[in-house]
Design an enzyme around this catalytic site. Structure first.
Site, mmCIF file in Angstrom:
data_model
loop_
_atom_site.group_PDB
_atom_site.id
_atom_site.type_symbol
_atom_site.label_atom_id
_atom_site.label_comp_id
_atom_site.label_asym_id
_atom_site.label_seq_id
_atom_site.Cartn_x
_atom_site.Cartn_y
_atom_site.Cartn_z
ATOM 1 N N TYR A 185 4.967 8.230 14.153
ATOM 2 C CA TYR A 185 3.904 8.624 15.091
ATOM 3 C C TYR A 185 2.971 7.472 15.439
ATOM 4 O O TYR A 185 2.025 7.671 16.189
ATOM 5 C CB TYR A 185 3.111 9.832 14.579
ATOM 6 C CG TYR A 185 2.521 9.741 13.180
ATOM 7 C CD1 TYR A 185 1.395 8.982 12.917
ATOM 8 C CD2 TYR A 185 3.095 10.442 12.127
ATOM 9 C CE1 TYR A 185 0.853 8.920 11.650
ATOM 10 C CE2 TYR A 185 2.568 10.390 10.856
ATOM 11 C CZ TYR A 185 1.446 9.627 10.612
ATOM 12 O OH TYR A 185 0.913 9.571 9.350
ATOM 13 N N LYS A 186 3.261 6.298 14.891
ATOM 14 C CA LYS A 186 2.439 5.131 15.241
ATOM 15 C C LYS A 186 3.150 4.366 16.362
ATOM 16 O O LYS A 186 3.213 4.838 17.488
ATOM 17 C CB LYS A 186 2.217 4.289 13.989
ATOM 18 C CG LYS A 186 1.455 5.036 12.883
ATOM 19 C CD LYS A 186 1.312 4.157 11.636
ATOM 20 C CE LYS A 186 0.697 4.919 10.476
ATOM 21 N NZ LYS A 186 -0.734 5.216 10.677
ATOM 22 N N ARG A 229 -10.542 -2.218 13.607
ATOM 23 C CA ARG A 229 -9.099 -2.418 13.645
ATOM 24 C C ARG A 229 -8.575 -2.122 15.050
ATOM 25 O O ARG A 229 -8.909 -1.091 15.633
ATOM 26 C CB ARG A 229 -8.436 -1.484 12.620
ATOM 27 C CG ARG A 229 -6.970 -1.756 12.386
ATOM 28 C CD ARG A 229 -6.410 -0.847 11.311
ATOM 29 N NE ARG A 229 -6.280 0.531 11.786
ATOM 30 C CZ ARG A 229 -5.447 1.445 11.254
ATOM 31 N NH1 ARG A 229 -4.703 1.135 10.195
ATOM 32 N NH2 ARG A 229 -5.381 2.659 11.733
ATOM 33 N N PHE A 260 -1.603 1.247 1.652
ATOM 34 C CA PHE A 260 -2.086 2.510 2.194
ATOM 35 C C PHE A 260 -2.100 3.482 1.021
ATOM 36 O O PHE A 260 -1.133 3.596 0.278
ATOM 37 C CB PHE A 260 -1.215 3.029 3.340
ATOM 38 C CG PHE A 260 -1.834 4.232 3.984
ATOM 39 C CD1 PHE A 260 -2.873 4.086 4.886
ATOM 40 C CD2 PHE A 260 -1.436 5.506 3.628
ATOM 41 C CE1 PHE A 260 -3.484 5.203 5.451
ATOM 42 C CE2 PHE A 260 -2.052 6.628 4.193
ATOM 43 C CZ PHE A 260 -3.072 6.472 5.096
ATOM 44 N N ASP A 269 7.612 0.044 2.727
ATOM 45 C CA ASP A 269 6.894 0.988 3.576
ATOM 46 C C ASP A 269 6.709 0.328 4.947
ATOM 47 O O ASP A 269 5.967 -0.652 5.084
ATOM 48 C CB ASP A 269 5.538 1.329 2.944
ATOM 49 C CG ASP A 269 4.750 2.337 3.779
ATOM 50 O OD1 ASP A 269 4.975 2.415 5.005
ATOM 51 O OD2 ASP A 269 3.887 3.027 3.204
#
Lengths: 415, 415
Positions: B225-226, B374, B128, B200
């Site tokens: 928040y995922k 995705r 990312f 990560d």
């Protein structure tokens, strides 16, 4: 000193107050006189409504689409512009996000990079401490850089500003004493020495008119949860004068500061303008409460705010000195209006106990070690009658000696 | 490949699902199949209730006192411990706060300081991007330090790990492909070379069991928040193995990381333990929504979560390949369960348009440039029937060619 007002004079002041309608926009607890808006501003109906919309509609129902449809991604710059009106910054120079501490870190690095060959940071020993701690952190990553402090290395900050100084980090209003610095004068002095100025506005943004552009400030940081009423721990802000934008580099170079954050490129390319001070994804719920708070600020005349602020603090000082002076309180805040923020501090040998007794009686100010009673005056929701009533309670506590009861000496872990 | 299930088999899977009761704890919009919980997790009733309490009682009524009475100040470490159970970290090693990007910055500096004499950071070109941007920022403040990338400087990350490497920053699950790394194996390889590992966890925390302590990880960062459903932009977290605590230094040394934050000392003294990774005042409203989300996670069996996640992704892959393979979709995610996170990506030459058509029909996944569809699978609120229905819509869109309509090609500024 004019004669002290009586209660009917106080009521007349409230009746004539051009800001008095704002009080109804806030949610204030019953039975409390809140004189701590300089630490955590009160909630407003607008902030709570924005929070509800963000949580129950945008997050719950619209989900990921809200990054576009609710404008979440652009909130930091849009809210930054609205704060700009309050602190004298033209559009495009403020972005909301992260914490004051993190923003100080970015601004110090940016300033040092703009002054290669200079390696001294100047700050104040009486600064809110996080400014100094962060400056230490910056120094730790830049060999050869050092930190010099007013009050330690020299009596006055002006005495430290020479050709070795890259940047001066200074509080606009001192968190403890409430003393207001003259931003234009000190910024000019800093610039005359070839250095840059970072102003910490935590205790002046929303407390009085600030003129960043007019004063020629280079950078500024501030928090939004005190006078701006953005909510507990609401995101902070950072200002950079437009003339510096093209040359700003700061090492917290996260994806929100990228020129093309959604292109998912491997290498960093800084965004244009103030966006390059952004780093990562911001706490949207907290930011939406701030948006509601700023909806109110859009309607506020900052000169009227300042006039009421000074009238409230004048009144508080006069009443406390007249009624409580005999009980060992002494003014720490300057009497001069031009050097006063929107808070008043009095010293007392048992300030902790006295403040606990005040809080028990519903008058909420705060204590700052070792001996400061600190009271903040927020013109949007504090009335002259609040001042009158608060002083009456303080007088009663001091005259009765109730603060000497042992329960008031029990210290909580956090104050 | 076993025979594809029919609808009655799907319904039987849902009826037997040990996690199915969790779905009712979430607020999901009508008419939507939400397969983007890997980008922004859904709201829960518990999160909304905590947010209400924080805003309407603690902020509005209790005001400044809530720092003590509502435990605001200790929330970052208390919530950190609760995340710890989900990612295999014993107590006292995780603190919640700031953003993933800011926490990567802290962890990289801390790791570099623990490996003096080594000056290479290794990361992945397929990372990312913010990880790489932040690593660039760290390199910019540490002369002599450099960044080497898997996929640019060598084909495999293992080929870059030598005696010059101080730290390897690696994604546990790739944000785009969904590929899961073997944390224990790679960490051992990193340690064998004398380097440190930063993991990560943005796409693995809450998606599958993570075993930080057992794998010997040194540091980790992640977002909430995922899969953790903490709310848009909810504060991130950082993990440091206890063995490193006494020697951790990181330059974002704000007052929340001080040993005595309320003593208002002039000099910085790092707090004991994980608190020294804290910096400034955190967004309490956003953090309280996260607290509500974690109340649900306390009840979740992580092995059951993993089993359902794999069953959902197995099913999705099988159905899409069988029904849509003829329309130009090709699997980007590995078929091997041991290397799969909780998301599935398919490539399509017109992935953007196809995703827009899916979203219009209420199937929300996301697009990642240049050609990735995705889909995230969140076992707490995604059913087998959701998978079945989503594939039916995808098949219909691809078979009909509706995605070729011009409106689906209009790109929003942010996707």
């Amino acid at each position: 000193m004019p004669a002290l007002p009586d209660l009917s004079a106080i009521e007349a002041l409230d009746a004539a107050d051009p800001l008095r309608a704002f009080r109804e926009r806030f949610v204030l607890p019953e039975g409390v006189i809140y004189l701590d808006g300089n630490s955590l501003g009160a909630a407003s109906h607008a902030a709570l409504a924005e929070l509800d919309t963000a949580a129950r509609q945008e997050w719950s129902q619209d989900l990921i689409r809200s990054w576009n449809t609710a404008g979440w991604f652009d909130m930091p710059v849009k809210l930054g512009d609205r704060i700009g009106r309050l602190v004298g910054a033209a559009e495009g120079q403020i972005v909301v996000g992260d914490t004051t501490s993190v923003n100080i870190y970015k601004a110090l690095h940016a300033a040092l990079a703009l002054r290669p060959g200079r390696n001294v940071i100047v700050a104040e020993s009486g600064s809110f401490p996080t400014d100094l701690y962060v400056a230490e952190g910056v120094v730790s990553t830049r060999p050869g850089t050092s930190l010099k402090l007013e009050g330690v290395d020299a009596p006055a900050i002006e005495d430290l500003i020479d050709e070795t100084v890259a940047v001066v980090l200074v509080n606009h209003v001192n968190f403890k004493s409430g003393t207001l610095r003259d931003m234009a004068v000190l910024t000019k002095r800093i610039h005359d020495a070839g250095a840059l100025a970072i102003w910490d506005l935590c205790h002046s943004a929303g407390a009085l008119p600030v003129e960043l552009d007019a004063a020629g400030a280079d950078f500024a940081v501030g928090c939004t949860y005190k006078y701006l009423n953005g909510g507990p721990g609401a995101p902070a802000f950072v200002y950079a004068a437009r003339r510096h934008h093209d040359n700003i580099v700061q090492p917290l170079s996260g994806w929100w500061g990228h020129a093309r954050p959604f292109a998912m490129e491997t290498g960093f390319a800084a965004a244009e303008g103030i966006r390059r001070f952004q780093c990562g994804t911001q706490p949207i719920l907290s930011m939406r409460a701030l948006k509601g708070a700023l909806d109110i600020w859009d309607e506020v005349d900052m000169q009227a705010l300042r006039e009421k602020s000074l009238a409230l603090t004048d009144l508080f000082i006069a009443l406390v000195e007249a009624r409580c002076g005999q009980y060992g309180v002494s003014l720490e805040t300057t009497c001069a209006r031009a050097s006063r923020g929107s808070q008043v501090s009095f010293a007392h040998d048992h300030a902790y106990e006295v403040m606990q007794a005040l809080i028990e009686r519903g008058v909420i100010g705060d204590f700052r070690a070792p001996s400061t009673l600190r009271f903040g005056f927020t013109p949007l929701y504090t009335s002259y009658r609040d001042v009158w009533d608060a002083v009456a309670v303080l007088e009663d506590i001091l005259a009765s000696g109730v603060w000497k009861e042992p329960r008031f000496a029990v210290r909580a872990a956090v104050t």
